[in-house]
Write an enzyme that holds these catalytic residues in place. Structure first.
Site, PDB file in Angstrom:
ATOM      1  N   GLU A   1       1.777  -0.286  -5.068  1.00 23.44           N
ATOM      2  CA  GLU A   1       0.749   0.573  -5.317  1.00 23.44           C
ATOM      3  C   GLU A   1       1.664   1.713  -5.565  1.00 23.44           C
ATOM      4  O   GLU A   1       2.181   2.507  -4.547  1.00 23.44           O
ATOM      5  CB  GLU A   1      -0.243   0.995  -4.319  1.00 23.44           C
ATOM      6  CG  GLU A   1      -1.128   1.816  -4.633  1.00 23.44           C
ATOM      7  CD  GLU A   1      -2.038   2.092  -3.384  1.00 23.44           C
ATOM      8  OE1 GLU A   1      -3.498   2.587  -3.758  1.00 23.44           O
ATOM      9  OE2 GLU A   1      -1.817   2.406  -2.213  1.00 23.44           O
TER      10      GLU A   1
ATOM     11  N   ASP B   1       0.937  -1.382  -0.082  1.00 19.55           N
ATOM     12  CA  ASP B   1       0.169   0.065   0.024  1.00 19.55           C
ATOM     13  C   ASP B   1       0.858   1.182   0.065  1.00 19.55           C
ATOM     14  O   ASP B   1       1.803   1.384   0.762  1.00 19.55           O
ATOM     15  CB  ASP B   1      -0.671   0.195   1.147  1.00 19.55           C
ATOM     16  CG  ASP B   1      -1.850   1.136   1.130  1.00 19.55           C
ATOM     17  OD1 ASP B   1      -2.630   1.301   0.633  1.00 19.55           O
ATOM     18  OD2 ASP B   1      -1.540   2.026   2.092  1.00 19.55           O
TER      19      ASP B   1
END
Length: 760
Positions: free
Chosen positions: A418, A382
């Site tokens: 990401e 993330d």
């Protein structure tokens, strides 16, 4: 600055001596009785706390109130405080109190009144709760290192709170090491063959009728044959689990009667989230997670974890003191020039200072633990750009990326970035080094825009369909560096993408201000649910178009749980706090013939990918002639059946023909022989009116066989249709046709003229 009235700290006599123990490994490690332990079983505790003045280990028993016994750790080796406590067995709960200066103006926030969760705890029992000063539904005020309700709010974070937080915090749990994974067989699916299925452990099975009620929403529920049967029947190769690290619920959600559902608020990087365990939280969650991994592996499915190492649940300077802040705030978090404040590249109040050796070790130790001891096969990071920042800027030579690249364990697993964060210069799509794959949001945007009629031309679409060579054809990277997706957990579901043009997040309690407004969606003529059969038919066709485009594109496709059967969130594009029917997969949809047909189409397309290497190319297409017949490995066609010119790429268009040649694929089988595959022609037509399309003639083909027609809800009527090369075919508005090139000498079957794609 004066502090709140100081209370006399409680002291407890120890039931056993603390032996020196070892600084390695960090965390709590149970040791059986043996020569190394003097014939006594017990647990070694080790905590990195570089700037601390003293560290107390706090053990809790099972009496009413959870009696606390404190032991001062006197051994300090290379900034690691450690000790071996005889008689401490698996299942015992513990925490730490760390002593040091309280000086927020220099970033020092030590407060021994706050019981701290061990960053290396491998199991966690309990949750952060409301307390005497917490107010209805809020976190206990005792959880804050500062006096949260100090009258002068502008300096509230500088006044130390002396109240004991122990009754309101979860505790670490000592876990036994008793698993060598000798009976596990990892699938090890190559990247080009991978199909990722993003799911939420709890939400996937909460409404699954085939999973026993007591197991729904748990690791055991995901491991149940009824859940795994859906995954194998669909044909996915990996599940990507939304965060399963122990996480905490934000105070602002609790005050509104909500909870953090997605889990992007980690507080324990070694512990499987206890609330997802059906068997118990005194270490049982560890075994249950492992059994889930084994069951998925046995079905040929890899397990990828969505991990949140960019920030923690402690938020900014006004957040609670739960773990790292109380251990050494200045060396765990990035601070601003004013060290009272936190640098925030994540939008969550804080950012871990990954350049610091202790932080880098915490992250890499955690990653290796999940691979070697918990059996997982990869990670999706993330806001990975925040991890790649050196001092301030994103740096692809940063310590984090360098350590991953040379680590003998981590460089062998699947690594997905990401590739952005919310800070300046944080958007890094296409910039991560080899070994890494990336979420490709440019793919998402181009495909959404094409099917809603918002692309000015088809240049960008051509790149996205063929592997995004403009982003990834450097440094030895391959098309599978692109994780292609149309939807993800964050945003509209596939059904909502064709049903809503505006977000509808009122249930989140934030005045519909949360969630992106840039959805690139089209509601097909009516906002939200509709009873109009024409609207409903168009929406289902658009879903088929989006899904077919995704699964025919070069790269690694990622599906979101429930999209293959029409899951809706009622237009909520930020369901992070919806731990209810909004966020859960609705399995009753499988009773609807239309949604069942969508699931069947998805499975059929995945079977086609699996059977045909040209649909999952391991290298970028060259676009140059290849082989004796001089055909290109990738060619693009206009509706007139002619190859596209440069001018065609720049002209407004709603139709694109993509020809993938399976001859002389730059790939060899296990014996070294060249791989030959079928060739395919995909016709994508996003226009609002029917179209006449000329199938390319020789030498591209002598005939074509229709495999998929998204204009049809029932795909069983599509296969078998054949047309001679050079034929003009009818393409219905907003549809995709997938044709297989009939090889020379392959006699076409006679068929009635009325069969085939029909115009509207």
């Amino acid at each position: 600055m004066s502090s709140a009235p100081e209370q006399e700290p409680r002291r407890y006599a120890g039931f056993a001596d603390v032996w020196p123990g070892s600084p390695e490994p960090l965390g709590a490690r149970f040791k059986e009785a043996g020569d190394a332990t003097g014939g006594v079983a017990g647990t070694n505790f080790a905590l990195w706390a570089g700037g601390a003045e003293a560290v107390e280990l706090c053990l809790f028993d099972d009496t009413d109130g959870g009696g606390e016994t404190r032991h001062t750790l006197t051994e300090l080796t290379h900034e690691m405080w450690h000790g071996f406590v005889p008689g401490v067995l698996p299942g015992r709960r513990y925490g730490y109190r760390v002593h040091g200066r309280w000086d927020p103006w220099t970033g020092a926030r030590w407060n021994p009144a706050k019981l701290l969760l061990d960053p290396y705890a491998r199991a966690v029992d309990g949750e952060f709760t409301a307390g005497g000063g917490g107010g209805g539904g809020a976190l206990a005020a005792e959880l804050y290192g500062h006096v949260r309700d100090w009258p002068q709010q502008q300096i509230a974070d500088t006044v130390r709170d002396e109240r004991d937080s122990a009754p309101f915090v979860p505790k670490g749990v000592v876990v036994a090491d008793d698993d060598d994974w000798s009976d596990d067989h990892r699938p090890k699916t190559p990247w080009p063959d991978s199909v990722i299925y993003e799911l939420h452990v709890r939400g996937f099975t909460m409404r699954h009728p085939g999973v026993p009620e007591r197991l729904r929403g748990t690791y055991a529920g995901l491991a149940h044959p009824a859940a795994i049967e859906h995954l194998t029947g669909l044909g996915v190769t990996a599940v990507e689990l939304l965060p399963v690290h122990q996480f905490a619920h934000e105070d602002h959600l609790l005050r509104r009667g909500l909870r953090n559902y997605w889990g992007y608020n980690s507080i324990g990087y070694f512990a499987p989230h206890a609330a997802y365990a059906s068997s118990g939280t005194r270490g049982e969650q560890v075994g249950e997670f492992k059994r889930m991994v084994r069951a998925l592996h046995a079905a040929g499915i890899e397990v990828i974890l969505d991990v949140v190492y960019n920030h923690t649940a402690e938020s900014g300077e006004l957040g609670p003191t739960l773990s790292l802040r109380g251990i050494d705030n200045r060396r765990y978090y990035r601070l601003q020039g004013d060290p009272r404040r936190y640098a925030d590249y994540t939008g969550c109040g804080n950012t871990l200072h990954v350049v610091r050796p202790n932080v880098l070790r915490l992250i890499t130790d955690s990653l290796r633990y999940w691979v070697t001891e918990m059996g997982v096969d990869g990670f999706r990071f993330d806001l990975a750009a925040a991890l790649a920042r050196s001092m301030h800027d994103v740096d692809m030579l940063s310590p984090f990326l360098a350590v991953i690249a040379q680590d003998p364990v981590l460089r062998r697993v699947k690594l997905i970035a990401e590739p952005w964060d919310v800070g300046s210069g944080g958007y890094q799509v296409g910039a991560f080094p080899p070994l890494w794959t990336e979420w490709n949001d440019r793919y998402r945007d181009a495909v959404r825009d094409f099917w809603r009629g918002a692309l000015p031309d088809v240049r960008d679409l051509g790149y996205r369909l063929s592997g995004s060579s403009d982003l990834y054809a450097w440094g030895g990277r391959r098309p599978y560096a692109s994780v292609n997706f149309v939807t993800a957990h964050d945003g509209f579901t596939l059904r909502d993408l064709v049903s809503y043009e505006r977000k509808h997040n009122e249930a989140n309690g934030e005045g519909n201000r949360d969630g992106t407004g840039d959805n690139r969606s089209w509601n097909c003529g009516a906002e939200g649910e509709s009873a109009d059969p024409r609207v409903l038919a168009l929406r289902r066709r658009q879903i088929r178009n989006l899904l077919t485009t995704l699964l025919l594109s070069t790269g690694v496709p990622m599906l979101v749980a429930g999209d293959e059967m029409g899951r809706t969130q009622g237009g909520n594009n930020n369901a992070y706090c919806q731990d209810n029917e909004t966020g859960w997969v609705d399995w009753s949809l499988t009773a609807d013939p239309g949604w069942r047909a969508l699931r069947d189409l998805c499975a059929r397309l995945l079977a086609l990918r699996r059977a045909h290497p040209v649909l999952r190319s391991r290298s970028f297409f060259s676009g140059r002639p290849r082989g004796a017949d001089g055909l290109r490995d990738l060619a693009w066609f206009t509706p007139g059946g002619t190859e596209m010119t440069e001018a065609d790429w720049y002209a407004p268009a709603a139709t694109l023909g993509m020809y993938l040649s399976g001859r002389d694929i730059p790939q060899r089988d296990r014996r070294g022989a060249p791989v030959t595959d079928d060739s395919f022609l995909a016709v994508l037509h996003a226009g609002p009116r029917p179209l006449r399309f000329t199938l390319p003639g020789p030498p591209w083909a002598t005939a074509y066989e229709l495999l998929v027609n998204t204009a049809l809800e029932d795909q069983h009527t599509a296969p078998g249709l054949r047309r001679e090369a050079g034929s003009r075919i009818s393409v219905r508005a907003r549809s995709v046709l997938l044709w297989r090139v009939v090889r020379d000498g392959e006699a076409p079957e006679p068929e009635p003229a009325e069969r085939g794609p029909k115009t509207e």
